[in-house]
Design a protein around this motif. Structure first.
Motif, PDB file in Angstrom:
ATOM      1  N   THR A 199       0.840  -1.203   0.000  1.00  0.00           N
ATOM      2  CA  THR A 199       0.000   0.000   0.000  1.00  0.00           C
ATOM      3  C   THR A 199       0.868   1.244   0.000  1.00  0.00           C
ATOM      4  O   THR A 199       0.597   2.210  -0.732  1.00  0.00           O
ATOM      5  CB  THR A 199      -0.920   0.005   1.232  1.00  0.00           C
ATOM      6  N   ARG A 202       2.319   1.935  -3.408  1.00  0.00           N
ATOM      7  CA  ARG A 202       1.339   2.520  -4.325  1.00  0.00           C
ATOM      8  C   ARG A 202       1.155   4.009  -4.052  1.00  0.00           C
ATOM      9  O   ARG A 202       1.056   4.816  -4.988  1.00  0.00           O
ATOM     10  CB  ARG A 202       0.002   1.784  -4.208  1.00  0.00           C
ATOM     11  N   GLU A 206       2.214   6.492  -6.927  1.00  0.00           N
ATOM     12  CA  GLU A 206       1.123   7.277  -7.493  1.00  0.00           C
ATOM     13  C   GLU A 206       1.309   8.760  -7.195  1.00  0.00           C
ATOM     14  O   GLU A 206       0.999   9.621  -8.027  1.00  0.00           O
ATOM     15  CB  GLU A 206      -0.217   6.785  -6.943  1.00  0.00           C
TER      16      GLU A 206
END
Length: 666
Positions: A199, A202, A206
């Motif tokens: 997580t 990401r 991102e």
């Protein structure tokens, strides 16, 4: 091409350990300077420690944090450093990051989004800073910027997302991108949980892609304050590509990663993807001279993750490494001299013994036996091998009653010898008989198993506590309790018996996982040099879990309770997902091949035992937080000690189930 060298450092800090925390910070800065780093990001609240709790509201703590900051400032010549600390401003305490620029304080960014769920309680101590508000802070004779700000350091724009701010829907990075930010720094205190790194990766990737920027993430490391373990995750990404990633769950006091980023490249990506809409935040202009750089080979390759992070046994590896690191830090920071353990010959105590062995193997493999022993205040000159260290570090005692079997005694001895611990055996039947005789004389009747089953079971478990406590005291050792989360859920533990101890390493994990993990460890081991499987676990893995507190050999945990796999499923649905008994029945009926009556009985048993035993969970020794299924009432799963007991909901479940089967409720 405008190349800048970024770095992220994880630090193993301790709440209010001003000298130790400052030492780690300065060591990381020195290492960054030696590697010619331009911008270094350190973790959230790393000066004070994250877990100071209500001490954050003490004036003395805030004064000490500011003192340490001012002592760090002179060591930041020719480098930009982001360092976290609590700050008092206008009679409110804020969670801030201070940007130190070339030996001066550039300004403070105050955290805007504060986590108040789960183990986090930041709104109790800190105020959220209002968005798009700027102010100033007087420090000595200097007045420095404070609030919702970003920095222009020598023409490079630097902004912040502080921990939780990267996890919320309205990420500050969106507004930073609108201001043309080049680099986003994220100082964080993000607790360990299974699979959490994916997580985080990401969020970082991102963030760097969506904001067309470079992104630096720096986490705390180790068991900081007793319950929470930080994995020391460090990540650097640019334009949606991961450039560097540090190894997690390290036994070192700090670790640093670095990478070269091209500011011109991120700016051109912004030119293609973003539209400048003005400065939503105030910009603080600071001078800084960046050296001229040429590309380096290592900056052109993707980071290589450790083999254990990419294998099929990730959860088994994470559990072993996280709890091993938690035990190591807890022992060092509590200044205890090793561990004491009541070894029953069953799965839970065997798992604890194995985790201590893994702690030693993993720690020695990384930092060396001399540094390992020094951190634990052990005489390293006399301990040159793991085999010499283990009996000094761990004493195990098997305490038998007339209900104990040769199977568990043999298993306890084999496990103790396999991990290298000192092993003792005690026969406590006379103590148990003595307690029984005293009570029989006092109440004027004989005790019997038909009438006094629970009391006769519990006295055996409680009689084991004084002896192992005495051994712990003699060695200045930390006594480890052995109860697991499944037992905590239903109170299947004797208070002041197997719950005795200063730390409960397994109370954050369920029995179903522990049994699978022990099977894994029998033939496998964490992927690290010098760490080995423990084949002697076969003596544990061939048994059915049993308390061995009743006469005869027929007693098993699952017969007393229910199958552990089912208990685990009910616990998750009832406590984590907060489903009603009827919803849980429907779920289990679709997943398990048991009769309706059996499922109804087990669900009723779970809820009745859960309600009845909240007081036990309130008294458990501290445990490690490992996932979002924790039952710790102090940091995660708050529940009333007294309640209505789900009586209406359980009746409704049975009524609905019988109606579904076409039967009339009795």
């Amino acid at each position: 091409m405008h190349l800048i060298k970024l770095a992220a450092a994880c630090l193993n800090q301790t709440p209010m350990d001003w000298d130790g925390n400052q030492k780690n910070i300065l060591a990381a800065i020195q290492q960054a300077r030696s590697q010619q780093v331009d911008i270094l990001c350190l973790p959230e609240l790393c000066i004070s420690g994250y877990g100071c709790e209500d001490a954050f509201l003490g004036a003395g703590l805030l004064q000490q944090a500011l003192r340490v900051l001012l002592e760090i400032v002179p060591f930041t010549q020719d480098i930009i450093v982001a360092v976290g600390l609590p700050v008092l401003h206008q009679n409110r305490v804020y969670n801030t990051v201070c940007l130190l620029n070339n030996g001066k304080i550039g300004g403070f960014v105050a955290k805007r989004f504060l986590p108040g769920d789960g183990i986090h309680y930041e709104p109790r101590w800190f105020h959220p800073w209002p968005v798009e508000v700027q102010d100033s802070l007087q420090i000595g004779e200097d007045c420095v910027p404070f609030g919702d700000i970003y920095f222009n350091c020598g023409g490079v724009r630097i902004g912040f997302e502080i921990c939780e701010e990267a996890w919320v829907a309205r990420r500050p990075g969106t507004r930073l991108a609108q201001a043309g930010i080049d680099i986003i720094l994220n100082p964080t205190a993000s607790h360990f949980a299974f699979d959490k790194r994916e997580t985080r990766k990401r969020l970082v990737l991102e963030g760097s892609r969506a904001f067309s920027s470079s992104y630096v993430y720096a986490n705390l490391l180790g068991n900081e304050a007793g319950r929470v373990i930080y994995d020391g995750d460090t990540l650097i990404a640019s334009n949606g590509e991961m450039l560097a990633a540090g190894e997690r769950l390290s036994f070192a006091s700090w670790r640093l990663i670095s990478a070269l980023v091209d500011v011109d490249r991120t700016r051109m990506n912004q030119a293609r993807t973003s539209r400048f809409v003005g400065n939503p935040q105030a910009c603080v202009h600071l001078d800084f001279n960046y050296p001229q750089r040429l590309p380096e080979k290592q900056s052109e390759s993707k980071p290589v993750y450790p083999a254990w992070e990419t294998g099929e046994s990730l959860k088994q590896e994470e559990f072993a490494r996280a709890v091993a690191l938690g035990l190591y830090d807890y022992s060092a920071k509590s200044r205890s001299q090793g561990f004491a353990l009541s070894l029953s010959g069953g799965a839970d105590s065997a798992a604890v013994a194995c985790l201590i062995r893994l702690m030693v193997e993993l720690g020695v493999a990384e930092v060396g036996i001399e540094n390992f022993c020094a951190r634990l205040n052990l005489p390293q000159t006399e301990l040159n091998t793991i085999e010499q260290l283990m009996p000094v570090l761990l004493v195990c005692v098997y305490q038998a009653t007339r209900n104990s079997s040769e199977t568990t005694r043999n298993a306890a001895e084999k496990i103790a010898h396999a991990v290298g611990a000192e092993y003792l055996e005690l026969d406590i039947e006379n103590m148990v008989s003595g307690y029984r005789q005293h009570i029989e004389q006092a109440i004027g009747r004989s005790l019997n198993w038909a009438q006094d089953d629970l009391a006769l079971q519990n006295i055996q478990a409680r009689a084991r506590a004084p002896g192992v406590w005495m051994l712990a005291n003699l060695r200045n050792a930390l006594l480890l309790a052995t109860s697991n989360r499944s037992e905590a859920a239903v109170g299947y533990a004797t208070m002041d018996g197997d719950t005795s101890g200063g730390l409960s390493p397994l109370a954050g994990i369920d029995k179903h996982f522990i049994r699978h993990w022990l099977h894994w460890l029998e033939q496998n081991a964490p992927n690290s040099p010098g760490v080995n499987p423990i084949p002697a676990l076969s003596y544990i893995n061939t048994q059915q879990p049993t308390a061995e507190l009743r006469p005869g050999a027929e007693q098993t945990d699952e017969a007393d309770l229910m199958p552990y796999v089912l208990l685990n499923a009910i616990e998750k649905a009832a406590i984590r997902d907060r489903q009603t008994p009827w919803e849980i029945y429907c779920l289990l009926n679709s997943r398990f091949d048991y009769t309706a009556e059996q499922l109804l009985t087990w669900i009723e048993r779970f809820f009745q035992l859960w309600i009845r035993n909240q007081w036990k969970r309130e008294r458990y020794a501290p445990s490690f937080h490992l996932d979002d299924e924790s039952l710790d009432p102090k940091t995660w799963c708050r529940f009333p000690i007294l309640s209505g007991g789900f009586s209406h909901e359980l009746k409704e479940m049975r009524k609905n189930a019988l109606s579904q089967m076409g039967e009339e409720p009795g």
